[in-house]
Design a protein around this motif. Sequence first.
Motif, PDB file in Angstrom:
ATOM      1  N   PHE A 181      -9.438 -12.892 -18.522  1.00 12.72           N
ATOM      2  CA  PHE A 181      -9.335 -13.685 -19.747  1.00 12.72           C
ATOM      3  C   PHE A 181      -8.805 -15.083 -19.425  1.00 12.72           C
ATOM      4  CE2 PHE A 181      -9.553 -10.388 -23.224  1.00 12.72           C
ATOM      5  CZ  PHE A 181     -10.370 -11.123 -24.052  1.00 12.72           C
ATOM      6  N   ILE A 182      -7.736 -15.138 -18.634  1.00 19.82           N
ATOM      7  CA  ILE A 182      -7.114 -16.424 -18.303  1.00 19.82           C
ATOM      8  C   ILE A 182      -8.091 -17.310 -17.549  1.00 19.82           C
ATOM      9  CG2 ILE A 182      -5.295 -17.507 -16.919  1.00 19.82           C
ATOM     10  CD1 ILE A 182      -3.545 -15.048 -17.576  1.00 19.82           C
ATOM     11  N   LEU A 183      -8.775 -16.731 -16.567  1.00 23.06           N
ATOM     12  CA  LEU A 183      -9.743 -17.504 -15.783  1.00 23.06           C
ATOM     13  C   LEU A 183     -10.864 -18.035 -16.669  1.00 23.06           C
ATOM     14  CD1 LEU A 183     -10.725 -18.436 -12.990  1.00 23.06           C
ATOM     15  CD2 LEU A 183     -11.917 -16.240 -12.774  1.00 23.06           C
ATOM     16  N   TRP A 184     -11.390 -17.192 -17.536  1.00 22.41           N
ATOM     17  CA  TRP A 184     -12.485 -17.586 -18.427  1.00 22.41           C
ATOM     18  C   TRP A 184     -12.037 -18.665 -19.401  1.00 22.41           C
ATOM     19  CZ3 TRP A 184     -15.864 -13.441 -21.414  1.00 22.41           C
ATOM     20  CH2 TRP A 184     -17.087 -14.026 -21.769  1.00 22.41           C
ATOM     21  N   ILE A 185     -10.825 -18.531 -19.931  1.00 25.14           N
ATOM     22  CA  ILE A 185     -10.302 -19.493 -20.906  1.00 25.14           C
ATOM     23  C   ILE A 185     -10.158 -20.877 -20.281  1.00 25.14           C
ATOM     24  CG2 ILE A 185      -8.191 -20.140 -22.156  1.00 25.14           C
ATOM     25  CD1 ILE A 185      -7.900 -17.133 -22.857  1.00 25.14           C
ATOM     26  N   PHE A 186      -9.526 -20.956 -19.115  1.00 21.93           N
ATOM     27  CA  PHE A 186      -9.282 -22.272 -18.523  1.00 21.93           C
ATOM     28  C   PHE A 186     -10.561 -22.898 -17.965  1.00 21.93           C
ATOM     29  CE2 PHE A 186      -4.884 -20.962 -18.798  1.00 21.93           C
ATOM     30  CZ  PHE A 186      -4.239 -22.172 -19.069  1.00 21.93           C
ATOM     31  N   THR A 187     -11.497 -22.078 -17.495  1.00 20.98           N
ATOM     32  CA  THR A 187     -12.791 -22.612 -17.078  1.00 20.98           C
ATOM     33  C   THR A 187     -13.528 -23.217 -18.274  1.00 20.98           C
ATOM     34  OG1 THR A 187     -12.958 -20.950 -15.329  1.00 20.98           O
ATOM     35  CG2 THR A 187     -14.982 -22.053 -15.978  1.00 20.98           C
ATOM     36  N   SER A 188     -13.527 -22.509 -19.401  1.00 20.72           N
ATOM     37  CA  SER A 188     -14.187 -23.013 -20.607  1.00 20.72           C
ATOM     38  C   SER A 188     -13.490 -24.254 -21.143  1.00 20.72           C
ATOM     39  CB  SER A 188     -14.212 -21.917 -21.679  1.00 20.72           C
ATOM     40  OG  SER A 188     -14.883 -20.757 -21.211  1.00 20.72           O
ATOM     41  N   LEU A 189     -12.156 -24.267 -21.089  1.00 20.99           N
ATOM     42  CA  LEU A 189     -11.414 -25.437 -21.563  1.00 20.99           C
ATOM     43  C   LEU A 189     -11.771 -26.683 -20.769  1.00 20.99           C
ATOM     44  CD1 LEU A 189      -7.742 -24.366 -22.404  1.00 20.99           C
ATOM     45  CD2 LEU A 189      -9.329 -25.622 -23.855  1.00 20.99           C
ATOM     46  N   SER A 190     -11.910 -26.528 -19.469  1.00 18.69           N
ATOM     47  CA  SER A 190     -12.255 -27.670 -18.623  1.00 18.69           C
ATOM     48  C   SER A 190     -13.598 -28.269 -19.034  1.00 18.69           C
ATOM     49  CB  SER A 190     -12.294 -27.228 -17.159  1.00 18.69           C
ATOM     50  OG  SER A 190     -12.695 -28.289 -16.326  1.00 18.69           O
ATOM     51  N   LYS A 191     -14.591 -27.419 -19.288  1.00 15.34           N
ATOM     52  CA  LYS A 191     -15.908 -27.903 -19.692  1.00 15.34           C
ATOM     53  C   LYS A 191     -15.858 -28.561 -21.066  1.00 15.34           C
ATOM     54  CE  LYS A 191     -18.369 -24.383 -17.014  1.00 15.34           C
ATOM     55  NZ  LYS A 191     -19.276 -23.207 -17.077  1.00 15.34           N
ATOM     56  N   THR A 192     -15.102 -27.969 -21.982  1.00 17.80           N
ATOM     57  CA  THR A 192     -15.013 -28.531 -23.338  1.00 17.80           C
ATOM     58  C   THR A 192     -14.331 -29.893 -23.320  1.00 17.80           C
ATOM     59  OG1 THR A 192     -14.899 -26.302 -24.276  1.00 17.80           O
ATOM     60  CG2 THR A 192     -14.166 -28.106 -25.672  1.00 17.80           C
ATOM     61  N   LEU A 193     -13.269 -30.037 -22.534  1.00 20.01           N
ATOM     62  CA  LEU A 193     -12.582 -31.324 -22.434  1.00 20.01           C
ATOM     63  C   LEU A 193     -13.512 -32.392 -21.862  1.00 20.01           C
ATOM     64  CD1 LEU A 193      -9.074 -30.173 -21.144  1.00 20.01           C
ATOM     65  CD2 LEU A 193      -9.586 -31.194 -23.358  1.00 20.01           C
ATOM     66  N   GLU A 194     -14.346 -32.025 -20.897  1.00 20.07           N
ATOM     67  CA  GLU A 194     -15.298 -32.979 -20.339  1.00 20.07           C
ATOM     68  C   GLU A 194     -16.299 -33.449 -21.396  1.00 20.07           C
ATOM     69  OE1 GLU A 194     -17.136 -31.167 -17.000  1.00 20.07           O
ATOM     70  OE2 GLU A 194     -15.332 -31.197 -15.743  1.00 20.07           O
TER      71      GLU A 194
END
Length: 531
Positions: free
Chosen positions: A375-388
């Motif tokens: 969950f943590i890995l998926w959340i922070f990976t998705s956050l990085s893409k959304t911020l970009e």
Amino acid sequence: MARVDPSIAAPGRLLRLLIYCGIFLLPFFSSVSVDASVHSYVGERFAPKGNAFVLHGGSEGLYASLPDPNATAGPGDAFIRFEKITFRRPEQATENSKDTDNVMVQAIVFEVEDRETIGGSAYGGQRAVCCTADLAKLGACTQGTVIYRPSTQNPNWPQVLVATFSGKDLVATLPSHSIPITRTGMYNLYFIYCDPALSGLAIEGKTVWKNPTGYLPGRMAPLMNFYGLMSLAFVILGIFWFSQYVRFWKEVLPLQNCITLVIALGMFEMALWYFEYAEFNETGLRPMGITFWAVTFGTVKRTVSRVIILVVSMGYGVVRPTLGGLTSKVIMFGATFFVASEILELVENVGAVSDLAGKARLFLVLPVALLDAFFILWIFTSLSKTLEKLQARRLMAKLDIYRKFTNALGVALVLSVCWICYELYFKSTDIYNERWQNAWIIPAFWQVVSFSLLCVIADLWAPSQNSMRYAYSDDDGTEDFDRKDSLSLIKPGPIPSKDTRSSAASIDARAALTGNTSASNNGDIEEDKRE
């Protein structure tokens, strides 16, 4: 006008699935209650340990009550009471017995600091629980009995009770007895016999363990007040959130509906845990119905919270209108986490008696830990893409709130990792549960971190008159953004008027047909003269 997605599908579908699971499991747990500080023994068997046969009768942290060890136990006193405990041996065990033979079963109660007073060895050899012939020759003990020495710190301890089989008797009874607790500590009870002729011995009966403030084990006692305070904290958060929700109900986003659900689940969870512990403390019986619902509400809250954080991290409802093919994956992943967490919490809480964690828990923790890590890995990976994406589209209001959201998640993650390291250290250095008075802090910390993160999210996405600016709309959608990018590559810079756009389009068309760049330049000159 901006178009807002009407609902968040993934958490909604997942919630319905969790409700169906709860309804399915309810009949198995809601109609019965389990003894808690009342330790029941029903046909349990002894296990060989060294030269002895041992049955663990319970372990609890108990606080001292009356200083007088001869005082009669009262409502405000701490004690361990033996009630109707009988031992039954099989008939074949009496075949070689004589009428004059006496075989003993001993119940020994000791405080964990006095554990070295149990057992001994002759001439520095292997440590034994039962007295051997060599030790008997030295006069240290009586052969066939449990070896123990008086405690130097706790007078009259360990406490030893004896049940005796006389001749060919099949049943021996342990006298009813109440042991007052005059010194705070972690107390252990073991039933032990030394004669192999008693092989197949079974026990029936119960012991009642009580603290000065009630029947809650010492490790759990502080949690009742903690859950009371957490219930109050959720009420305060609920008042703030629901007042904003009612005030700006026309501007409420689907995400804010999900946050409302999480707050409501948290209020129910904390209230149920408080009432569960209060009932446990008052009667000594742990109602499985209340425990089941407290566990289930907590597991649903954690599951829905993780799914909401995940879909928000993916930009759902902010930079993308749907999750597309990810919806089913998110739902299945959330359902798997719910099942694993629910089983772990039920095993750990429903019917829990002693202040010791069972070995079965070790096998159930690993799947939950792995799912949490994913969950943590998926959340922070998705956050990085959304911020970009937000940075590229220059959606500054949404970018600001997502940065704050990322910082909050980062702080929570760092605190969680640090606390996991401390928890591993705490448990690895406290093999005998000597620090039981502080053990309640470990589960309490996770509740505080979860509540703090919820407060931050509630503050960031609180309903307001400007809520809609954080919602997805066609004005900043992906397709529109891509179209603007392609146009800027053909004709960069601002276009002042409609006539100019038409002239520029005809010029670009002629340039494409002739392949002559000078034609476009002449067209620009002619157009300027015409204007």
